[in-house]
Design a protein around this motif. Structure first.
Motif, mmCIF file in Angstrom:
data_model
loop_
_atom_site.group_PDB
_atom_site.id
_atom_site.type_symbol
_atom_site.label_atom_id
_atom_site.label_comp_id
_atom_site.label_asym_id
_atom_site.label_seq_id
_atom_site.Cartn_x
_atom_site.Cartn_y
_atom_site.Cartn_z
ATOM 1 N N ARG A 1 34.626 32.119 44.150
ATOM 2 C CA ARG A 1 35.292 32.062 42.854
ATOM 3 C C ARG A 1 36.807 32.205 43.002
ATOM 4 O O ARG A 1 37.572 31.559 42.287
ATOM 5 C CB ARG A 1 34.751 33.146 41.917
ATOM 6 C CG ARG A 1 33.322 32.931 41.495
ATOM 7 C CD ARG A 1 32.976 33.794 40.290
ATOM 8 N NE ARG A 1 33.210 35.204 40.530
ATOM 9 C CZ ARG A 1 32.334 36.023 41.135
ATOM 10 N NH1 ARG A 1 31.190 35.525 41.574
ATOM 11 N NH2 ARG A 1 32.604 37.295 41.293
ATOM 12 N N LEU A 2 37.227 33.068 43.916
ATOM 13 C CA LEU A 2 38.658 33.255 44.133
ATOM 14 C C LEU A 2 39.302 31.964 44.623
ATOM 15 O O LEU A 2 40.344 31.540 44.116
ATOM 16 C CB LEU A 2 38.884 34.382 45.141
ATOM 17 C CG LEU A 2 40.336 34.716 45.480
ATOM 18 C CD1 LEU A 2 41.071 35.209 44.228
ATOM 19 C CD2 LEU A 2 40.401 35.762 46.591
ATOM 20 N N VAL A 3 38.674 31.310 45.593
ATOM 21 C CA VAL A 3 39.204 30.044 46.108
ATOM 22 C C VAL A 3 39.189 28.980 45.018
ATOM 23 O O VAL A 3 40.134 28.198 44.887
ATOM 24 C CB VAL A 3 38.393 29.595 47.345
ATOM 25 C CG1 VAL A 3 38.745 28.169 47.741
ATOM 26 C CG2 VAL A 3 38.643 30.546 48.512
ATOM 27 N N ALA A 4 38.129 28.959 44.210
ATOM 28 C CA ALA A 4 38.050 27.973 43.130
ATOM 29 C C ALA A 4 39.142 28.198 42.092
ATOM 30 O O ALA A 4 39.656 27.242 41.496
ATOM 31 C CB ALA A 4 36.677 28.024 42.464
ATOM 32 N N GLU B 1 40.075 32.500 28.925
ATOM 33 C CA GLU B 1 41.179 31.677 29.423
ATOM 34 C C GLU B 1 40.672 30.343 29.969
ATOM 35 O O GLU B 1 41.323 29.308 29.818
ATOM 36 C CB GLU B 1 41.950 32.428 30.512
ATOM 37 C CG GLU B 1 42.645 33.695 30.045
ATOM 38 C CD GLU B 1 41.744 34.910 30.083
ATOM 39 O OE1 GLU B 1 42.240 36.020 29.819
ATOM 40 O OE2 GLU B 1 40.532 34.751 30.358
ATOM 41 N N THR B 2 39.508 30.371 30.611
ATOM 42 C CA THR B 2 38.924 29.139 31.143
ATOM 43 C C THR B 2 38.468 28.230 30.011
ATOM 44 O O THR B 2 38.636 27.009 30.069
ATOM 45 C CB THR B 2 37.739 29.488 32.059
ATOM 46 O OG1 THR B 2 38.175 30.427 33.040
ATOM 47 C CG2 THR B 2 37.199 28.253 32.751
ATOM 48 N N PHE B 3 37.883 28.846 28.990
ATOM 49 C CA PHE B 3 37.467 28.092 27.806
ATOM 50 C C PHE B 3 38.677 27.389 27.186
ATOM 51 O O PHE B 3 38.626 26.205 26.813
ATOM 52 C CB PHE B 3 36.837 29.052 26.804
ATOM 53 C CG PHE B 3 35.824 28.435 25.888
ATOM 54 C CD1 PHE B 3 34.488 28.747 25.989
ATOM 55 C CD2 PHE B 3 36.207 27.531 24.914
ATOM 56 C CE1 PHE B 3 33.552 28.179 25.149
ATOM 57 C CE2 PHE B 3 35.279 26.952 24.065
ATOM 58 C CZ PHE B 3 33.941 27.280 24.187
ATOM 59 N N GLU C 1 40.435 31.240 36.394
ATOM 60 C CA GLU C 1 39.196 31.784 36.937
ATOM 61 C C GLU C 1 38.030 30.900 36.508
ATOM 62 O O GLU C 1 37.872 30.605 35.323
ATOM 63 C CB GLU C 1 38.992 33.206 36.423
ATOM 64 C CG GLU C 1 37.759 33.884 36.989
ATOM 65 C CD GLU C 1 37.563 35.282 36.419
ATOM 66 O OE1 GLU C 1 36.536 35.907 36.729
ATOM 67 O OE2 GLU C 1 38.445 35.732 35.661
ATOM 68 N N PRO C 2 37.189 30.449 37.446
ATOM 69 C CA PRO C 2 36.122 29.513 37.073
ATOM 70 C C PRO C 2 34.991 30.189 36.320
ATOM 71 O O PRO C 2 34.750 31.399 36.466
ATOM 72 C CB PRO C 2 35.634 28.997 38.436
ATOM 73 C CG PRO C 2 35.910 30.114 39.381
ATOM 74 C CD PRO C 2 37.190 30.748 38.895
ATOM 75 N N ALA C 3 34.298 29.419 35.501
ATOM 76 C CA ALA C 3 33.037 29.884 34.929
ATOM 77 C C ALA C 3 32.036 30.056 36.055
ATOM 78 O O ALA C 3 32.205 29.510 37.154
ATOM 79 C CB ALA C 3 32.523 28.872 33.907
ATOM 80 N N GLY D 1 40.643 42.696 40.098
ATOM 81 C CA GLY D 1 40.790 41.253 40.224
ATOM 82 C C GLY D 1 40.288 40.556 38.976
ATOM 83 O O GLY D 1 40.292 41.125 37.892
ATOM 84 N N PRO D 2 39.820 39.308 39.099
ATOM 85 C CA PRO D 2 39.311 38.573 37.937
ATOM 86 C C PRO D 2 38.181 39.342 37.254
ATOM 87 O O PRO D 2 37.370 39.979 37.901
ATOM 88 C CB PRO D 2 38.807 37.262 38.553
ATOM 89 C CG PRO D 2 39.570 37.116 39.824
ATOM 90 C CD PRO D 2 39.786 38.513 40.325
ATOM 91 N N MET D 3 38.143 39.262 35.921
ATOM 92 C CA MET D 3 37.187 40.040 35.145
ATOM 93 C C MET D 3 35.751 39.761 35.578
ATOM 94 O O MET D 3 34.958 40.671 35.757
ATOM 95 C CB MET D 3 37.362 39.724 33.668
ATOM 96 C CG MET D 3 36.347 40.395 32.760
ATOM 97 S SD MET D 3 36.681 40.014 31.047
ATOM 98 C CE MET D 3 36.565 38.234 31.077
ATOM 99 N N LEU D 4 35.391 38.494 35.752
ATOM 100 C CA LEU D 4 34.014 38.170 36.079
ATOM 101 C C LEU D 4 33.681 38.473 37.524
ATOM 102 O O LEU D 4 32.529 38.432 37.923
ATOM 103 C CB LEU D 4 33.752 36.688 35.785
ATOM 104 C CG LEU D 4 33.869 36.290 34.319
ATOM 105 C CD1 LEU D 4 33.497 34.823 34.151
ATOM 106 C CD2 LEU D 4 32.991 37.149 33.432
#
Length: 528
Positions: free
Chosen positions: A174-177, A299-301, A323-325, A443-446
């Protein structure tokens, strides 16, 4: 050995070989020393294993430099070898797969010096290195540049110190994406191009062979799990899954509810069918349709909608880094996959605290509803026992403050995800559970599942994340998490429910209705 470079031996190389010979001799003699380890204390055996694990990491780091240098020189590649990996497979007799894994790890260690240091001193285990190497092998130029930054490598090391290998692999992906959405798009497109399913009829039965992209596979997995075929004394897990696949197919061809296909008039109109209507009511009434959950940061939405608007305006610049879904198991989804999912799905809004904690649903029943379970999965993601990575699909929701003993509420705040084994352990040992507060710089929430500490009634820690066995300042009351100061305002995440079609046409449940604003504020401050 075929050596086109013709390089002469050096004093440094000779010294290294001599030291390696000494190391091999020492390791060989160590076998005689540990032959009587059965009589050692448990602490001595554990200490020896920790040192061997660290030694394996140190040797992998040393070997990585040698492998990369040899690959670049092509000194050992013979006339009949396709490439260095084929040479390595031939020389070690381990096969192409193992040689490719070995070289992939070596390239990762060479490119990421902070990771190499952490592997060498035992902070990053080798399975975590392998998971990271698989991710970096397909990283695009933009992501490779970000990975080269010391702060990114330090972040990866912190993740590896806290997460299991499976969880770390998903987090790293997910981080790389998030650095390079376009490369993830190309990867998903390649997966789609390579999809196939072959049914081959043989004398011993029909063989199935295939490949799916991750999202399609999750739909199939969810449908198989929803068929209700469990292993028992007469069949294995694999046999039960085979029966479930057949049951899903039978339902698809037998009509709306699996009774029979509806009759039609010569003009193609459906004829009255009371039996089928009754079966439809049973299926589409109280039963929940199996759902594939996709977690989408707000944010992704927003970027998905903004990108569509940019394209309509003639801007073909692609996706901006967000950040990706992801699926419930942490697998990142490309933006194109998310766009397709949103075309036919139910979307529920979850307001989350600055530490990524879903807000309470306020239920009072003893049993957790499907909506509450989904909210717990958003937060915990897998079995919460430290070191256990059983996926959420195979876990149960446990009351942290027990329903019967503590009058604990059936709420998201009071729930924790546990696999069947560790759920049994918690009750067997009568353990208290504390949800640990998260550090302010997360880091990212998800990407950050909740962490927990499990202790006996007397306070002895049984399970805790590394370095969190008894930290000061953590929540002292079971189930209560005090957010760190300065965590920021609450964020939102969309839970997208992609129905696995049963053919009944019933709508899927959304996660929950929007909570009142004052209620949300109370929950974020930890007072609920």
């Amino acid at each position: 050995m075929f050596d086109p470079g013709g390089a002469r031996p050096t004093a440094g190389g000779a010294a290294a070989l001599a030291r390696l010979d000494e190391l091999v001799a020492a390791a060989t003699s160590l076998g005689d020393v540990v032959a009587g380890c059965g009589g050692w204390s448990g602490g001595q055996r554990s200490g020896a294993l920790r040192r061997l694990d660290r030694l394996a990491g140190a040797l992998a780091t040393v070997r990585s430099g040698l492998l990369v240098a040899e690959q670049r020189s092509q000194g050992s590649v013979g006339p009949g070898d396709r490439d260095f990996i084929a040479t390595r497979a031939r020389m070690t007799r381990t096969g192409l797969g193992e040689a490719r894994r070995e070289v992939r790890q070596a390239e990762t260690l060479t490119a990421l010096p902070a990771i190499a240091d952490a592997v060498g001193d035992g902070r990053v285990p080798l399975p975590h290195l392998d998971a990271l190497a698989r991710v970096t092998a397909t990283a695009g130029d933009r992501a490779t540049t970000e990975l080269a930054r010391p702060e990114t490598q330090a972040r990866l090391v912190r993740m590896a110190e806290q997460q299991s290998a499976r969880e770390f692999g998903a987090s790293a992906a997910r981080l790389v994406a998030s650095f390079d959405p376009e490369t993830l798009e190309r990867t998903v497109e390649a997966q789609r191009r390579e999809r196939f399913l072959v049914l081959s009829r043989q004398p011993d039965g029909t063989h199935l062979k295939g490949r799916l992209d991750h999202l399609s596979a999750e739909v199939l997995r969810t449908a198989i799990a929803a068929a209700g075929q469990a292993p028992d004394g007469d069949r294995t897990k694999a046999q039960a899954d085979a029966d479930a696949l057949v049951a899903v197919a039978e339902r698809a061809i037998a009509g709306t509810a699996g009774v029979r296909a509806r009759r039609t008039s010569p003009g193609g109109q459906l004829l009255p069918d009371a039996a089928q209507d009754a079966a439809d009511a049973r299926v589409s009434g109280v039963s929940n349709r199996p759902t594939v959950s996709v977690l989408v940061p707000v944010e992704t939405f927003a970027e998905l909608r903004a990108a569509q608007q940019r394209r309509e305006a003639g801007d073909e610049g692609g996706w901006r880094p967000v950040e990706p879904a992801m699926l419930e198991d942490g697998t990142p989804l490309a933006m194109s996959q998310l766009a397709r999912v949103l075309c036919d799905s139910e979307v529920g809004r979850i307001v989350m605290s600055a530490d990524g904690v879903p807000l309470d649903l306020g239920r009072t029943e003893r049993l957790y509803t499907g909506q509450q379970r989904r909210a717990v999965i958003v937060r915990d993601r897998q079995c919460a026992w430290n070191g256990c990575d059983v996926p959420a699909a195979y876990c149960e929701v446990h009351h942290i403050r027990w329903w019967d003993r503590h009058q604990g509420r059936t709420s998201v705040e009071n729930g924790v995800l546990l696999c069947s084994h560790h759920h049994h352990v918690v009750h067997q040992l009568d353990l208290d559970i504390v949800r640990l507060s998260r550090p302010p710089s997360r880091g990212p929430m998800l990407g950050d599942p909740a962490r927990y500490r499990f202790a006996t009634r007397g306070g002895r820690c049984v399970s805790a994340p590394p370095g969190r066995a008894a930290p000061p300042g953590d929540a002292a009351q079971p189930g209560v998490c005090t957010p760190p100061g300065g965590g920021g305002p609450p964020r939102e995440v969309a839970l997208v429910g992609v129905d696995v079609p049963p053919g009944d046409g019933s709508p899927a449940d959304t996660l929950f209705e929007d909570p009142p604003a004052h209620r949300a504020a109370d929950l974020v401050r930890g007072r609920a």
